[in-house]
Design an enzyme around this catalytic site. Sequence first.
Site, PDB file in Angstrom:
ATOM      1  N   SER A 165       0.806  -1.227   0.000  1.00  0.00           N
ATOM      2  CA  SER A 165       0.000   0.000   0.000  1.00  0.00           C
ATOM      3  C   SER A 165       0.836   1.272   0.000  1.00  0.00           C
ATOM      4  O   SER A 165       0.312   2.356  -0.273  1.00  0.00           O
ATOM      5  CB  SER A 165      -0.941   0.010   1.212  1.00  0.00           C
ATOM      6  OG  SER A 165      -0.210  -0.069   2.426  1.00  0.00           O
ATOM      7  N   THR A 175      -2.229  -6.561  -0.863  1.00  0.00           N
ATOM      8  CA  THR A 175      -3.056  -5.880   0.126  1.00  0.00           C
ATOM      9  C   THR A 175      -4.528  -6.060  -0.227  1.00  0.00           C
ATOM     10  O   THR A 175      -4.886  -6.399  -1.356  1.00  0.00           O
ATOM     11  CB  THR A 175      -2.750  -4.376   0.170  1.00  0.00           C
ATOM     12  OG1 THR A 175      -2.984  -3.809  -1.134  1.00  0.00           O
ATOM     13  CG2 THR A 175      -1.314  -4.121   0.584  1.00  0.00           C
ATOM     14  N   ASP A 220     -22.868  -0.694   5.876  1.00  0.00           N
ATOM     15  CA  ASP A 220     -22.170  -0.802   4.593  1.00  0.00           C
ATOM     16  C   ASP A 220     -23.154  -0.406   3.496  1.00  0.00           C
ATOM     17  O   ASP A 220     -23.859  -1.264   2.949  1.00  0.00           O
ATOM     18  CB  ASP A 220     -21.661  -2.233   4.387  1.00  0.00           C
ATOM     19  CG  ASP A 220     -20.657  -2.340   3.254  1.00  0.00           C
ATOM     20  OD1 ASP A 220     -20.939  -1.783   2.174  1.00  0.00           O
ATOM     21  OD2 ASP A 220     -19.594  -2.965   3.445  1.00  0.00           O
ATOM     22  N   ALA A 233      -8.762   0.712  11.767  1.00  0.00           N
ATOM     23  CA  ALA A 233      -7.756  -0.187  11.203  1.00  0.00           C
ATOM     24  C   ALA A 233      -7.969  -0.282   9.697  1.00  0.00           C
ATOM     25  O   ALA A 233      -7.782  -1.336   9.102  1.00  0.00           O
ATOM     26  CB  ALA A 233      -7.853  -1.563  11.852  1.00  0.00           C
ATOM     27  N   SER A 234      -8.368   0.855   9.097  1.00  0.00           N
ATOM     28  CA  SER A 234      -8.625   0.858   7.652  1.00  0.00           C
ATOM     29  C   SER A 234      -7.629   1.754   6.937  1.00  0.00           C
ATOM     30  O   SER A 234      -6.566   1.312   6.524  1.00  0.00           O
ATOM     31  CB  SER A 234     -10.067   1.282   7.373  1.00  0.00           C
ATOM     32  OG  SER A 234     -10.360   2.556   7.927  1.00  0.00           O
ATOM     33  N   ARG A 235      -7.959   3.039   6.810  1.00  0.00           N
ATOM     34  CA  ARG A 235      -7.073   4.021   6.196  1.00  0.00           C
ATOM     35  C   ARG A 235      -7.088   5.284   7.054  1.00  0.00           C
ATOM     36  O   ARG A 235      -8.132   5.692   7.559  1.00  0.00           O
ATOM     37  CB  ARG A 235      -7.513   4.358   4.770  1.00  0.00           C
ATOM     38  CG  ARG A 235      -7.225   3.262   3.749  1.00  0.00           C
ATOM     39  CD  ARG A 235      -5.728   3.160   3.478  1.00  0.00           C
ATOM     40  NE  ARG A 235      -5.408   2.225   2.399  1.00  0.00           N
ATOM     41  CZ  ARG A 235      -5.087   0.965   2.572  1.00  0.00           C
ATOM     42  NH1 ARG A 235      -5.078   0.452   3.809  1.00  0.00           N
ATOM     43  NH2 ARG A 235      -4.778   0.189   1.543  1.00  0.00           N
ATOM     44  N   ASP A 293      -4.633   2.425  14.399  1.00  0.00           N
ATOM     45  CA  ASP A 293      -3.548   1.718  13.717  1.00  0.00           C
ATOM     46  C   ASP A 293      -3.134   2.451  12.452  1.00  0.00           C
ATOM     47  O   ASP A 293      -2.057   2.198  11.926  1.00  0.00           O
ATOM     48  CB  ASP A 293      -3.980   0.291  13.367  1.00  0.00           C
ATOM     49  CG  ASP A 293      -2.879  -0.492  12.671  1.00  0.00           C
ATOM     50  OD1 ASP A 293      -1.784  -0.599  13.267  1.00  0.00           O
ATOM     51  OD2 ASP A 293      -3.095  -0.970  11.546  1.00  0.00           O
ATOM     52  N   GLU A 332       0.661   9.337   6.903  1.00  0.00           N
ATOM     53  CA  GLU A 332       1.688   8.297   7.038  1.00  0.00           C
ATOM     54  C   GLU A 332       2.743   8.466   5.941  1.00  0.00           C
ATOM     55  O   GLU A 332       2.412   8.798   4.807  1.00  0.00           O
ATOM     56  CB  GLU A 332       1.047   6.900   6.916  1.00  0.00           C
ATOM     57  CG  GLU A 332       0.125   6.525   8.042  1.00  0.00           C
ATOM     58  CD  GLU A 332      -0.477   5.123   7.854  1.00  0.00           C
ATOM     59  OE1 GLU A 332       0.051   4.344   7.026  1.00  0.00           O
ATOM     60  OE2 GLU A 332      -1.472   4.817   8.520  1.00  0.00           O
ATOM     61  N   HIS A 364       0.256   1.043  11.708  1.00  0.00           N
ATOM     62  CA  HIS A 364      -0.328   0.391  10.526  1.00  0.00           C
ATOM     63  C   HIS A 364       0.155  -1.056  10.410  1.00  0.00           C
ATOM     64  O   HIS A 364       0.634  -1.480   9.350  1.00  0.00           O
ATOM     65  CB  HIS A 364       0.017   1.176   9.253  1.00  0.00           C
ATOM     66  CG  HIS A 364      -0.921   0.911   8.111  1.00  0.00           C
ATOM     67  ND1 HIS A 364      -1.139   1.812   7.105  1.00  0.00           N
ATOM     68  CD2 HIS A 364      -1.704  -0.164   7.801  1.00  0.00           C
ATOM     69  CE1 HIS A 364      -1.997   1.317   6.238  1.00  0.00           C
ATOM     70  NE2 HIS A 364      -2.358   0.115   6.644  1.00  0.00           N
ATOM     71  N   GLY A 411      -2.727  -5.769  10.149  1.00  0.00           N
ATOM     72  CA  GLY A 411      -2.761  -6.920   9.257  1.00  0.00           C
ATOM     73  C   GLY A 411      -1.440  -7.636   9.108  1.00  0.00           C
ATOM     74  O   GLY A 411      -1.257  -8.409   8.160  1.00  0.00           O
ATOM     75  N   TYR A 412      -0.508  -7.411  10.046  1.00  0.00           N
ATOM     76  CA  TYR A 412       0.864  -7.884   9.871  1.00  0.00           C
ATOM     77  C   TYR A 412       1.180  -9.230  10.510  1.00  0.00           C
ATOM     78  O   TYR A 412       2.327  -9.488  10.866  1.00  0.00           O
ATOM     79  CB  TYR A 412       1.832  -6.830  10.409  1.00  0.00           C
ATOM     80  CG  TYR A 412       2.336  -5.887   9.337  1.00  0.00           C
ATOM     81  CD1 TYR A 412       1.507  -5.488   8.298  1.00  0.00           C
ATOM     82  CD2 TYR A 412       3.625  -5.393   9.359  1.00  0.00           C
ATOM     83  CE1 TYR A 412       1.961  -4.623   7.319  1.00  0.00           C
ATOM     84  CE2 TYR A 412       4.095  -4.524   8.385  1.00  0.00           C
ATOM     85  CZ  TYR A 412       3.255  -4.150   7.370  1.00  0.00           C
ATOM     86  OH  TYR A 412       3.709  -3.297   6.397  1.00  0.00           O
TER      87      TYR A 412
END
EC number: 1.1.1.290
Length: 377
Positions: free
Chosen positions: A45, A67, A147, A210-212, A236, A241, A258, A261-262
């Site tokens: 990303s 990603t 959503d 925890a998105s953007r 996160d 960034e 960030h 997802g690691y």
Amino acid sequence: MKIVVDENMPHALELFAEFGEVIPLPGRQMQAVDLQDADVLLVRSVTRVDAELLATSPRLRFVGTATIGTDHVDKALLAVRNIPFFSAPGCNKYSVGDYVLSTLLVLAERHELNLREMSLAVIGAGNTGECVACKAEALGMRVLRCDPPRARVAGQAGETDAFVDYQTALGADIVSFHVPITREGPDATFHLLDEQVIAARPAGQILVNASRGEVWDNQALLARQQGLEPLRLVMDVWEGEPEPLRALVPHTEIATPHIAGYSLEGKARGTWMLYQALCQQLGRAARQDLQSLLPAPEVRALTPGQPVDQALIKQLVHLIYDVRRDDARFRNRIELPGSFDEQRKHYPERRELSSLHVNGPFASDTLARLGFTVQPG
């Protein structure tokens, strides 16, 4: 075949060497000159794939991002140039789900919360959001899903109760954001949490991103946090960034660079999905499988000696992943130049909950729904 890859993409060398020369480069520093002879480009990303980057890449015939999100890629440009594009949807959904679960259990202990008595709203019910929702339901929480695009599809099918609107979702005790970043259209997510929405939030409400980073107005959040009725923030991702708003960090409950997802599995799965896609594109059979890339976990199995409750769940989750370690590391190093990317590049080994086999009479369905590998009896 020349394959240019982000140097932080795990297992790229062993997976893609069978296709040709693998050239690892820093993702944030990739330039057009690096792609002059490239046949394949594999990014994360941090790399913007646009007209500037692809200005001199006549041989390029495959672009992939390891990603879930694809907002860093100009997909329209790739379509015009007839360059196939692949992403890795859902590759790290379990990792992000574990991250949110770990944070909820930290906050529950810190503020003496009974999660079974609380509600959680998921903003964005795609692969990752739905994973978070399912884990929250396993905890006994009341879950709301917001959503709009999916709600419209569900409405056309007569399913009117599956989703709630944004304002209703904001009324939950905990609101967790899992949306892509979009700046235009009826479902734009840029500053979805803006100054007006932030001002209207009740004191102490738990918000998770925890998105953007751009989904939240960080400056407006800082102003709110400096007042008399702060919120409880789990962050996160950050605007700007790899240079987050440092003044905001002390006003968060959990702050990380960030890395939600690691997990080892999540990172390996993203690369492996691109490997599968390239094999398919070239008409070749995949020779390697995902499990062969992963080492044996430090803790493989455990037999609980008590029935499942919130305290036991916390012990088991934090045995595998305790988000407080990442939070402490981030706070301790935030003032060091380049520390944001450095922490991501050298992130410690972390497994997903599925790596732990829970055995015995207390190995319940609840633990399986949370993500553990359960072997009752």
